[in-house]
Design an enzyme around this catalytic site. Sequence first.
Site, mmCIF file in Angstrom:
data_model
loop_
_atom_site.group_PDB
_atom_site.id
_atom_site.type_symbol
_atom_site.label_atom_id
_atom_site.label_comp_id
_atom_site.label_asym_id
_atom_site.label_seq_id
_atom_site.Cartn_x
_atom_site.Cartn_y
_atom_site.Cartn_z
ATOM 1 N N PHE A 1 -24.052 21.666 -0.027
ATOM 2 C CA PHE A 1 -24.739 20.417 -0.340
ATOM 3 C C PHE A 1 -24.238 19.268 0.529
ATOM 4 C CE2 PHE A 1 -25.633 16.656 -3.092
ATOM 5 C CZ PHE A 1 -27.013 16.693 -2.929
ATOM 6 N N LYS B 1 -10.925 4.426 -7.147
ATOM 7 C CA LYS B 1 -10.536 5.780 -7.542
ATOM 8 C C LYS B 1 -10.900 6.028 -9.009
ATOM 9 C CE LYS B 1 -8.858 7.023 -3.608
ATOM 10 N NZ LYS B 1 -7.457 7.258 -3.322
ATOM 11 N N GLY C 1 -6.032 4.486 12.152
ATOM 12 C CA GLY C 1 -5.423 5.668 12.771
ATOM 13 C C GLY C 1 -6.407 6.637 13.372
ATOM 14 N N GLU D 1 -6.086 10.988 16.652
ATOM 15 C CA GLU D 1 -5.880 12.106 15.725
ATOM 16 C C GLU D 1 -6.886 13.242 15.920
ATOM 17 O OE1 GLU D 1 -5.493 10.763 11.683
ATOM 18 O OE2 GLU D 1 -4.266 9.045 12.232
ATOM 19 N N ARG E 1 -18.097 13.419 1.379
ATOM 20 C CA ARG E 1 -16.720 13.550 1.865
ATOM 21 C C ARG E 1 -15.966 14.540 0.972
ATOM 22 N NH1 ARG E 1 -12.615 14.064 5.286
ATOM 23 N NH2 ARG E 1 -10.801 12.779 4.863
ATOM 24 N N ASP F 1 1.196 6.341 5.794
ATOM 25 C CA ASP F 1 0.073 6.004 4.903
ATOM 26 C C ASP F 1 0.351 6.439 3.469
ATOM 27 O OD1 ASP F 1 -1.409 4.892 6.909
ATOM 28 O OD2 ASP F 1 -2.604 6.680 7.305
ATOM 29 N N HIS G 1 -0.561 2.097 4.716
ATOM 30 C CA HIS G 1 -1.976 1.807 4.458
ATOM 31 C C HIS G 1 -2.332 2.272 3.054
ATOM 32 C CE1 HIS G 1 -6.295 1.590 4.695
ATOM 33 N NE2 HIS G 1 -6.405 2.895 4.501
ATOM 34 N N HIS H 1 -16.862 3.095 5.248
ATOM 35 C CA HIS H 1 -17.567 4.122 4.491
ATOM 36 C C HIS H 1 -19.078 3.926 4.565
ATOM 37 C CE1 HIS H 1 -13.482 3.915 2.880
ATOM 38 N NE2 HIS H 1 -13.610 5.205 2.683
#
Length: 771
Positions: A19, A119, A448, A500, A531, A615, A657, A710
Site C-alpha cells: 500500500f 507522535k 543531515g 547519507e 513512511r 539526533d 535534533h 513532510h
Amino acid sequence: MSLTTTVLGYPRIGVKREFKRAQESYWKGKTDIRALQDSAAKVREDNYHRMLEAGISEIPVGDFSFYDHVLDCICMLGAVPQRYREIAAKLDQPLDLFFAMARGHQKDGVDVGAMEMTKWFDTNYHNIVPELSADQSFTLDSSRLHGLLREAKDIIGGKALANSTTVTLRPVILGPVSFLLLSKGLEQPLTLLDKLLPVYGQLLAELGEYEHIQIEEPFLGLDLDTAAKDAYRKAYSVLGAKAKLFVTSYFAPLRENAEIILSQPIETLHIDFVNNSEAEVNAILALLEQGNVKVSAGIVDGRNVWRNKLRQSLALLQKIVARIGTERLIVGSSCSLLHSPADLSCEKGHLSEDVYGQLAFARQKLDEVVALAKGLEQGEAAIAAALAASDAAIEARKNSEVINNAGVQQRVANINSKDTERQGPFVQRREKQVAKLNLPLFPTTTIGSFPQTAAVRKKRNAFRKGEITAGQYQAYLEEETIQCIRMQSDLDLDVLVHGEFERTDMVEYFGEQLDGLAFTANGWVQSYGSRCVRPPVIYGDVSRPKPMTVDWMSFAQQQTHRPMKAMLTGPITILKWSFVRDDQPLSRTCAQIAFALRDEVLDLEKAGLPIIQIDEPAIREALPLRKADQKTYLDWAVQSFRISAAGVQDETQVHTHMCYSEFNEIMDAIAAMDTDVISIEASRSQLDILKVMSEAKYPSEIGLGVYDIHSPRVPEPKEMADVIRKASQYLENWQVWINPDCGLKTRDWPETIGALRRMVEAAKTLREELA
C-alpha cells in the site's frame, strides 16, 4: 471454543509495503484513484482472511486509513479547517482534500500547507493534530466507515470458524474525549464536548446493529485533570446508554482512571495487561469484581516482537477468570497490531535461527491470542506444544553466549561522572567554537539526509543482489556524496552534511554495525502516511566492534573547506525505534548503546570533524505516559545522551535534533543534555516550543526548522524569514540557526534545492536587516 478472541487493529501497509507503493505512485501521478483504492481493498481483504485463518472471532473494522486514523476522525466529524474547505472544489478527488490536509498541496494555483503532526502517545507513529476553535461546529459524515463495514460484511459476513463460532464485526472509532484532548487551538478543548456528543450519539445510533462498537480512549492511560475526568463521566454516561461500547485504552496503566470509566454504563473495557504491574492488576481486578463490565484482556504485546511467554500469560488469564469468570472475558492484543511488523514467515532464512525462534509478528500474535484462549478454556494439555516452544525460547535467551557480553555489562556497571560531564560549561565552549568555526549570523545547515532517489535505491539493490561489486557501489556513493557537497556549496549553506547516501534508515544503518542487534527483511511498520520504518531487533548486549561512520565523514570533510557535520543517531532514539529486548531494564540497554556511540564520537573528533550531531527525535516519545514514572526515565535518558557526547573537547560542537513532539514538560531535561545546538520543528507548530524555551531560559543555540519537509510544498523566502522574525521575540539573534525541520531523505531533488535556495535567501535577507 466459546471465548471471544480479538485484536484492536492490524497493520495497514501490506505484508511487503504494497500500500505504501500504491500511495506514492498515486501522489506522483503515475496511477489513478482506482488503482489506489484497489490496493487498499486488497490489503484489507488479506488482513480479514489472516484473522479468520488464525481463529479470531471478533474482527475490528475501520482501523484502516489512507493516511492516518485521527485525520479520518477529523473528516468524519466535519472538523476540516476552513482553509482546506476553500480548496475542495479545485481538487480532482475527495481523497485529494484528505491528502492535502496530511501533506499540503501546491499545484494548479492551490498552495496550502499540511496540518501539524505529533507522535501518537509514546510510539513512533505520527498522527495529524485536530485544529479546533471556540465557534467550532461538528457534522457527521460516516460514509467512509459504513463503506468499510459493507465491504467487511461481503468478505466475512456469516462465516464461522473451525469450531463453529460465528465471526462478528466490530466498528472502530476514536472516542470524543481523546479526540478533543489531541487537538490544538483551544486552551480548554473539552468545552466543545457538549457540541460533539450529539454527533457521536448519531453515529452510535447508525451502528446499532453491531454487538460491540470499539471506541478508543487512550487518554484514559494518562494523568487526567478534573475537567478531563468529568468529561469522561459525562461522555460515557451519555454514550454508554446508546450502544454496547467496547472502550479501549492502551500503552499505560489505567490506575485511578479505571474507577471513572467502570462506573459508566459501558459493555466492555479493554485493559492493556502488558503495561500493568502485579499491584495494578490486583487493584483493577478488585474493581471489576464489584461490577458486571466485560473485560478485553490485552495479553499479547502489540508493540514488541518477542514471543509471548505463554505460560506466564495463561497464569494471568486464569487469575482474571478466578475473579470475574470466563463469561465476562475476551482475549486479545494489548493494542492495535499497527505497531508490529506483518508476518514473521517473511524472515525465514534471513534471520539467524537463534533470533527467529524468539520472535512473533502480527500474524503470529493472532495465533498466540487464539492459543491462550484455547488453553484457558480447554486446559494446558490442549496447547502443550505451544507452551513447550515458549518455555524453550525463554530458556535459550537466558543461556545464550550471543546475548550476554561480560565486558559490555561491566562497562555499564562502572559509570561515573567522567563519563557524563563535558570539560567546560556552554559559555566557555561557545567562545572556543565561535573562534574555530567562524560562522555568520543565522548560520544555515540541514538536518543531515538528502534525497534517497530511485537511482540510489536501484544501485543499492544491485549491490545487494551481487549485480555490481563493492568497489563499484563505493565509487557510486562517493560521487553522489561529492555532488551533494558541491550542491550545498553552490547554494551557500554554511555548515554542510554528506547526504547519507550510504545509509538506509537512521537507526538501521547503525544497528547493522553494532553487535547485539539483528535486522529483518520485511519487518516494516508505519511511521506516518507512506513512511515506513524497519526497526532493528535488540536481542543482546550492545557494543561497537569497529568505527561506523569515520571513513565516510573523513572523505566528506576532505571535499570542502566549509565545516562538515558528522551525523549519528542517539542512544535513546536507537533504543526507542528498535524492538528492544524485554529481559533487562531499558536503562541498561540504553547505556550500552551510549557507550558504543561514545567510542564513535571520539573517533570522529580525532578524524577532524568539527561538528557532531547526535539526533534524538525519540526522546520525548519515549517519555512514560504517567508522570509518576517520568523522572526515572528522564534521569537515565539524559545520562545516556551525555555518555555518548561528553568525551569531546570544548572546541567540538555537539548538535542534536528533535522533531514533532510536545517538549514543554521535559524542557529541563533537554537543557540538561548540555548540547551546543538543538534543531527543532518550528514551521507546522507556529513556534510554540520557542515560547517554552524562552520561559525556561534555554541556554544554548537553536536551529529553527523554518519549513516543513513532510510536505512537497516549497514556501517563499518571506514565509521562512517571517518564522525567524517571530523567533526574535523569544531568542537572541546569536542563538538562531536556520534549517529545514527534518531530514530531506524522502523529498525530490528539485523541491529540495528550491526550498534550500529560498532558505539561504531568507537568512541573507535577515543578516542584511541586522547589519
